[in-house]
Design a protein around this motif. Structure first.
Motif, mmCIF file in Angstrom:
data_model
loop_
_atom_site.group_PDB
_atom_site.id
_atom_site.type_symbol
_atom_site.label_atom_id
_atom_site.label_comp_id
_atom_site.label_asym_id
_atom_site.label_seq_id
_atom_site.Cartn_x
_atom_site.Cartn_y
_atom_site.Cartn_z
ATOM 1 N N GLN A 1 0.834 -1.197 0.000
ATOM 2 C CA GLN A 1 0.000 0.000 0.000
ATOM 3 C C GLN A 1 0.871 1.250 0.000
ATOM 4 O O GLN A 1 0.630 2.204 -0.745
ATOM 5 N N THR A 2 1.916 1.242 0.814
ATOM 6 C CA THR A 2 2.790 2.413 0.910
ATOM 7 C C THR A 2 3.476 2.705 -0.410
ATOM 8 O O THR A 2 3.431 3.825 -0.926
ATOM 9 N N LEU A 3 4.115 1.692 -0.987
ATOM 10 C CA LEU A 3 4.917 1.923 -2.183
ATOM 11 C C LEU A 3 4.045 2.181 -3.412
ATOM 12 O O LEU A 3 4.464 2.879 -4.334
ATOM 13 N N ALA A 4 2.840 1.614 -3.396
ATOM 14 C CA ALA A 4 1.987 1.756 -4.575
ATOM 15 C C ALA A 4 1.161 3.037 -4.557
ATOM 16 O O ALA A 4 0.701 3.487 -5.611
ATOM 17 N N THR A 5 0.949 3.649 -3.387
ATOM 18 C CA THR A 5 0.046 4.795 -3.329
ATOM 19 C C THR A 5 0.697 6.080 -2.854
ATOM 20 O O THR A 5 0.217 7.164 -3.188
ATOM 21 N N SER A 6 1.772 6.011 -2.092
ATOM 22 C CA SER A 6 2.308 7.248 -1.511
ATOM 23 C C SER A 6 3.183 7.995 -2.505
ATOM 24 O O SER A 6 3.718 7.424 -3.458
ATOM 25 N N THR A 7 3.331 9.287 -2.263
ATOM 26 C CA THR A 7 4.249 10.107 -3.052
ATOM 27 C C THR A 7 5.681 9.633 -2.783
ATOM 28 O O THR A 7 6.065 9.461 -1.632
ATOM 29 N N PRO A 8 6.489 9.433 -3.812
ATOM 30 C CA PRO A 8 7.862 8.954 -3.573
ATOM 31 C C PRO A 8 8.693 10.003 -2.835
ATOM 32 O O PRO A 8 8.463 11.210 -2.950
ATOM 33 N N LEU A 9 9.653 9.517 -2.061
ATOM 34 C CA LEU A 9 10.647 10.424 -1.490
ATOM 35 C C LEU A 9 11.490 10.991 -2.619
ATOM 36 O O LEU A 9 11.889 10.267 -3.537
ATOM 37 N N ARG A 10 11.769 12.275 -2.554
ATOM 38 C CA ARG A 10 12.571 12.897 -3.588
ATOM 39 C C ARG A 10 14.029 12.511 -3.427
ATOM 40 O O ARG A 10 14.484 12.123 -2.352
ATOM 41 N N HIS A 11 14.785 12.634 -4.531
ATOM 42 C CA HIS A 11 16.209 12.307 -4.502
ATOM 43 C C HIS A 11 16.918 13.159 -3.456
ATOM 44 O O HIS A 11 16.759 14.380 -3.399
ATOM 45 N N HIS B 1 15.696 11.937 3.119
ATOM 46 C CA HIS B 1 16.152 10.886 4.024
ATOM 47 C C HIS B 1 14.993 10.403 4.885
ATOM 48 O O HIS B 1 13.923 10.123 4.371
ATOM 49 N N ASP B 2 15.192 10.335 6.173
ATOM 50 C CA ASP B 2 14.225 9.683 7.054
ATOM 51 C C ASP B 2 13.719 10.603 8.153
ATOM 52 O O ASP B 2 13.476 10.176 9.263
ATOM 53 N N ARG B 3 13.569 11.897 7.824
ATOM 54 C CA ARG B 3 13.145 12.873 8.831
ATOM 55 C C ARG B 3 11.628 13.004 8.785
ATOM 56 O O ARG B 3 11.066 13.518 7.822
ATOM 57 N N LEU B 4 10.983 12.557 9.840
ATOM 58 C CA LEU B 4 9.527 12.499 9.893
ATOM 59 C C LEU B 4 8.983 13.545 10.854
ATOM 60 O O LEU B 4 9.471 13.687 11.982
ATOM 61 N N ALA B 5 7.970 14.275 10.414
ATOM 62 C CA ALA B 5 7.207 15.149 11.306
ATOM 63 C C ALA B 5 5.944 14.414 11.713
ATOM 64 O O ALA B 5 5.313 13.730 10.889
ATOM 65 N N ILE B 6 5.559 14.540 12.966
ATOM 66 C CA ILE B 6 4.401 13.833 13.517
ATOM 67 C C ILE B 6 3.395 14.859 14.013
ATOM 68 O O ILE B 6 3.730 15.710 14.843
ATOM 69 N N GLU C 1 13.061 3.088 16.975
ATOM 70 C CA GLU C 1 13.337 1.648 16.897
ATOM 71 C C GLU C 1 13.641 1.218 15.466
ATOM 72 O O GLU C 1 14.441 0.318 15.231
ATOM 73 N N HIS C 2 13.007 1.870 14.490
ATOM 74 C CA HIS C 2 13.249 1.541 13.078
ATOM 75 C C HIS C 2 14.386 2.369 12.485
ATOM 76 O O HIS C 2 14.582 2.372 11.262
ATOM 77 N N LYS C 3 15.113 3.082 13.326
ATOM 78 C CA LYS C 3 16.295 3.856 12.937
ATOM 79 C C LYS C 3 15.954 5.040 12.037
ATOM 80 O O LYS C 3 16.750 5.440 11.180
ATOM 81 N N GLY C 4 14.756 5.599 12.224
ATOM 82 C CA GLY C 4 14.409 6.846 11.574
ATOM 83 C C GLY C 4 14.709 8.016 12.500
ATOM 84 O O GLY C 4 15.205 7.843 13.619
ATOM 85 N N HIS C 5 14.410 9.233 12.042
ATOM 86 C CA HIS C 5 14.720 10.422 12.828
ATOM 87 C C HIS C 5 13.537 11.387 12.829
ATOM 88 O O HIS C 5 12.837 11.533 11.826
ATOM 89 N N PHE D 1 6.285 4.144 6.769
ATOM 90 C CA PHE D 1 7.177 5.232 6.352
ATOM 91 C C PHE D 1 8.600 4.720 6.168
ATOM 92 O O PHE D 1 9.270 5.046 5.176
ATOM 93 N N MET D 2 9.067 3.888 7.095
ATOM 94 C CA MET D 2 10.424 3.360 6.972
ATOM 95 C C MET D 2 10.554 2.373 5.811
ATOM 96 O O MET D 2 11.625 2.214 5.245
ATOM 97 N N HIS D 3 9.447 1.702 5.440
ATOM 98 C CA HIS D 3 9.473 0.910 4.203
ATOM 99 C C HIS D 3 9.823 1.802 3.020
ATOM 100 O O HIS D 3 10.625 1.438 2.161
ATOM 101 N N LEU D 4 9.184 2.972 2.985
ATOM 102 C CA LEU D 4 9.436 3.908 1.893
ATOM 103 C C LEU D 4 10.887 4.373 1.908
ATOM 104 O O LEU D 4 11.535 4.481 0.858
ATOM 105 N N VAL D 5 11.414 4.628 3.102
ATOM 106 C CA VAL D 5 12.811 5.061 3.230
ATOM 107 C C VAL D 5 13.745 3.963 2.747
ATOM 108 O O VAL D 5 14.673 4.210 1.953
ATOM 109 N N ARG D 6 13.513 2.733 3.197
ATOM 110 C CA ARG D 6 14.379 1.623 2.800
ATOM 111 C C ARG D 6 14.291 1.369 1.303
ATOM 112 O O ARG D 6 15.295 1.079 0.641
ATOM 113 N N TYR D 7 13.077 1.465 0.773
ATOM 114 C CA TYR D 7 12.910 1.245 -0.667
ATOM 115 C C TYR D 7 13.656 2.317 -1.458
ATOM 116 O O TYR D 7 14.347 2.017 -2.437
ATOM 117 N N ARG D 8 13.541 3.580 -1.025
ATOM 118 C CA ARG D 8 14.230 4.664 -1.717
ATOM 119 C C ARG D 8 15.742 4.478 -1.656
ATOM 120 O O ARG D 8 16.451 4.672 -2.653
#
Length: 911
Positions: A291-301, A304-309, A326-330, A452-459
């Motif tokens: 679902q994440t990889l097929a529907t979300s906007t890709p991370l731009r070139h 990285h892994d900086r998430l706002a909540i 725990e998933h090594k994001g920031h 979200f971290m799936h998207l980061v790892r995939y990118r």
């Protein structure tokens, strides 16, 4: 074979069911029920010699009595009947067979293996393809085809699911149907006698109905084919995999640290990363990732892994933050401008930091303002918006405000956004709103963060596929003659292990720095060697039967004079004899003490995996290496970028980068050592295992203090297949390096393209005139993009080849390039050629084309073809001279299709 005739499995015009049954509860009954009641529009022909009809449809007594040749046949008869049925179907012209029946060698039965081979022998002369045996079958919901005995049908969709396990098929269908998830294809491969993961990935990569591919893998068959197909597919669409059987039932007896540390699951993990495939660990995580990889906007070139909540509950923010760390994001650090905007839009009681808690009574307007501010922040790579039900705010209205904020942004400025609306019935409509707007939505903070971290790892994986590696520092050719003599001597003596001095000599020939080490047969010679080397020295026992010398008192360090060497050697012989009386002792190794205070102890190694062949290991070394278990494994061949990436997967990597007063180690020197090990793996099939422990690393570079090399018996090495036949990824084909001459006598060096050629290739295209660019690409293009240049230089040598001509004045300058890209069957290949515009007319294009055609013939490619603009007279004359035929394309008369049929080559291309 790969994709040949696979179309018949999923788009058949007619289907035969051999073994159809009316007996309720039988496999033949379930297959017939599913086939006849799934909406397939073509004829379905049941075969049963004892029934007049099945499901109200006329049955036929045999395959030979069928009124037409079926494109697809489903076979569920006893195993001993399957080879003859397969032969009969193949001879009539059937293109695809699904063998549901088991009993073809599962568990190692010899009779079953014979039946399996007989089935394959019957199919191959007619290129009939087989899915199975021992499988549930397959489903193509968009075609109304359910050729399986699954308990329920699949909904139509755009995700493909390919699995070895039949039980996983039924579990997946049950899980997905309740969630409204649909499929383009569902395939149970079973024992993969013919069609395997590589075949399916090649097919699905170009299937327009498939947006993402999911795999359940227990083992791969042809590792090289799998890696080529997975990488090709992952470049086009997301590929997500679950690996079953992650924990080995029993550890194999290991003869080195490397063998003990490089577990099979770690090797699969390395293979998936190298192919750009995203690995997950549960079915729930699999669908979240899709679902994440097929529907979300890709991370731009460069993102990285900086998430706002953003949340209306502080506890939710805490849970999301915990999951992110725990998933090594920031957590994203909010800018002053963002903080000011939030202060102006939010009540004073907001959290004043990230996570952004906008308080429990937050209404849609508050969510809208906060979302807009956070998405504008350049330090925010993605946004997670969460909501827990409260009486004062309608969750649907809040969801609509978030959707409006996202859609109001220009597409070029959009960032990935994830949502987590907590609850059940109260927020069901809200989740539907997000799904309709293609915004990923989840029911818990943890699932949203993990996605979200799936998207980061995939990118990161996709960027690694396109990363331009640096050239190897001070690149020098190995001393291959010395290595050959050393190995020949050891193999002639029937030895399994090189002595420590021999192992270090081999490493030194390949460029790995080693401490000076000599062999001594007795204590007296140990003293003489120590005096020549110079004190202090270390001595170690030499024995082919002792793997870990320190365990038996076989190592003595820092010996300052001759007396100490003699005493240490004599005492060592006694200790070793007491501890291992059966061990053969060949003497001692004597080496200079290496004083590198503050150096880190590393382990570098090479071992062999049953599926993927040679594997390289890197990690923290020392005597406690198996206890520390800080290691990472990768597949050769490596380049500098891949070597650095491998190092970064370990904990010791942070220490190697320097800390406090500790200077950083020379990371390039470590990476170069890994590349040298990779080169040995590619060139020396006689070498089965390497263990360098410790390799000292500091700011001055690296040096190997101890090394072991295990050899493969001579009779187990297949030299006829080339030196790199064991590698899952085909390495740089050095044998294709040649010199050539232009018409004016200029000598140019021609070699295969390498990933580090990207800057030179981009420079070459800058030397093309606009008209030449249009002739080459059929359009105007100012320059070659990084993505295109990376794709052209980071080729899969197993399927593609590009030969470049090097300037005689500058080895970093390319004059021209010719390439071919073969289809998965290795039958046809498309060519392309480009020569600098200022060098045309000197015969370089002809030279490159002749070389690439010779290579294609050696590969066994039957035809080389290309499309040429009709106005490109120079290219049309060139291919005419080379024997190409030509025809105008009916769909575009401005394009000429040129092709050349290649005859059998004198020699086949190896490895």
């Amino acid at each position: 074979m790969t994709t040949r005739n696979l179309e018949a499995f999923f788009h058949p015009r007619s289907v035969a069911l051999v073994g159809a049954s009316g007996r309720k509860g039988s496999v033949g009954h379930f297959l017939a029920r599913n086939l006849f009641h799934s909406g397939f529009q073509g004829p379905i022909m049941p075969v049963n010699p004892r029934r007049d009809s099945i499901e109200g449809v006329l049955a036929y007594p045999s395959v030979s009595s069928l009124p037409r040749v079926p494109d697809l046949a489903i076979v569920c008869t006893p195993p001993d009947t399957v080879p003859d049925i397969t032969r009969e179907l193949a001879e009539q012209g059937t293109k695809a067979v699904v063998v549901v029946t088991a009993g073809f060698g599962e568990g190692g039965q010899e009779a079953g293996r014979s039946l399996r081979q007989a089935m394959l022998d019957a199919a191959r002369p007619h290129t009939l393809r087989i899915v199975g045996p021992n499988c549930v079958g397959l489903l193509a919901p968009r075609q109304g085809l359910n050729a399986s005995f699954a308990h329920q049908a699949a909904l139509p969709g755009d995700m493909a699911f390919v699995t070895q396990s039949g039980a996983i098929v039924t579990a997946m269908l049950d899980w997905a149907s309740g969630r409204g998830i649909g499929f383009s294809h569902v395939v149970s491969l079973g024992d993969m006698a013919d069609v395997d993961f590589g075949d399916m990935l090649d097919y699905l990569a170009v299937d327009p109905q498939t947006r993402a591919v999911m795999l359940y893998v227990e083992a791969v068959t042809d590792a090289r084919k799998f890696m080529s197909a997975a990488r090709a597919c992952a470049r086009i669409k997301p590929v997500i995999v679950i690996k079953g059987g992650r924990v080995a039932e029993a550890a194999k007896a290991a003869t080195s640290h490397t063998g003990a540390l490089a577990g099979a699951d770690e090797v699969y993990d390395a293979a998936f990363r190298r192919a750009g495939v995203l690995r997950v660990f549960t079915l729930e995580e699999l669908f979240d990732a899709v679902q994440t990889l097929a529907t979300s906007t890709p991370l731009r070139h460069g993102d990285h892994d900086r998430l706002a909540i953003l949340t209306n509950g502080g506890g939710l923010g805490v849970l999301a933050t915990d999951a992110l760390i725990e998933h090594k994001g920031h957590l994203a650090e909010l800018s002053d401008e963002t903080m000011q905007g939030l202060d102006a839009a939010l009540p004073p009681t907001w959290s004043h930091g990230n996570p952004v808690d906008i308080v429990g009574d937050a209404d849609p307007e508050r969510y809208r303002n906060a979302t807009q501010n956070l998405l504008e922040d350049k330090g925010v790579d993605a946004l997670l918006v969460m909501h827990c039900p409260v009486a004062v705010a309608d969750p649907n209205a809040v969801a609509e405000s978030v959707i409006e904020s996202v859609q109001a942004r220009p597409s070029r400025k959009r960032k990935p956004i994830f949502t987590a609306w907590l609850g059940d019935q109260a927020v069901a409509n809200s989740r539907s709103l997000f799904a309709e707007s293609h915004i990923p939505t989840y029911d818990t903070p943890e699932r949203a963060v993990r996605s979200f971290m799936h998207l980061v790892r995939y990118r990161r994986g996709q960027e690694e596929l396109m990363e331009t590696p640096a050239s190897l520092p001070d690149e020098k050719d190995p001393d291959r003659e010395s290595v050959q003599a050393l190995l020949e001597e050891a193999l002639a003596e029937g030895r399994e292990w090189l002595s420590e001095p021999e192992a270090k000599a081999l490493l030194s020939c390949y460029g790995v720095a080693t401490v000076e080490t000599r062999k001594a047969t007795d204590p007296d010679e140990a003293v003489r060697q120590a005096e020549e080397i110079g004190f202090p020295v270390a001595i170690k026992i030499l024995s082919p039967d002792i793997t870990h010398k320190s365990d038996v008192g076989g190592v003595k360090l820092d010996l300052a004079n001759s007396d100490r060497v003699r005493i240490a050697a004599e005492e060592m012989l006694k200790r070793v004899h007491q501890a291992r009386p059966e061990a053969r002792v060949d003497g001692f190794s004597v080496q200079a003490m290496c004083r590198r205070p503050g150096a880190q102890e590393l382990i570098l190694g090479l071992t062999e995996d049953r599926q993927f062949g040679p594997v390289i290991l890197f990690g923290e070394g020392g005597t406690a290496v198996e206890v520390i278990r800080d290691k990472a494994v990768g597949l050769p061949p490596l380049n500098m970028a891949l070597a650095h990436s491998l190092m970064a997967e370990t904990r010791i990597y942070d220490r190697l980068k320097g800390y406090r007063a500790q200077e950083p180690a020379d990371l390039d020197a470590i990476a170069a050592a890994l590349m040298h090990i990779s080169q040995i793996a590619a060139e020396r099939p006689e070498v089965q295992e390497i263990d360098i422990n410790p390799l000292l690393a500091d700011a001055e570079g690296v040096i190997a203090l101890d090394a072991r090399v295990r050899l493969r018996p001579r009779e187990e090495v297949d030299h006829s297949r080339g030196p790199a036949y064991r590698l899952a990824i085909r390495p740089y084909p050095r044998l294709l390096e040649q010199w050539g001459h232009l018409l004016d006598g200029t000598e140019v060096f021609v070699r295969p393209i390498r990933p580090e050629d990207e800057p030179a290739l981009s420079a070459l295209y800058k030397h093309l005139t606009p008209d030449d660019v249009r002739m080459r690409f059929f359009s105007h293009m100012a320059e070659l993009s990084h993505e295109s240049a990376a794709r052209f230089t980071q080729i899969d040598y197993n399927r593609e080849m590009a030969l470049v001509a090097i300037s005689p004045e500058n080895a970093a300058e390319l004059w021209g390039v010719a390439r071919i890209a073969a289809d998965p069957e290795n039958e046809r290949a498309e060519y392309a050629v480009a020569v600098r515009s200022d060098l045309k007319g000197r015969g370089l294009g002809y030279l490159l084309m002749r070389r690439i055609l010779d290579y294609a013939a050696r590969r066994g490619i039957h035809e080389v073809w290309g499309d040429v603009l009709s106005e490109n007279t120079r290219m049309l004359e060139l291919v005419k001279d080379l024997g190409f035929e030509r025809r105008l394309l009916a769909e575009d008369p401005n394009i000429v299709r040129v092709s050349k049929t290649l005859g059998p080559a004198a020699a086949t291309e190896k490895a």
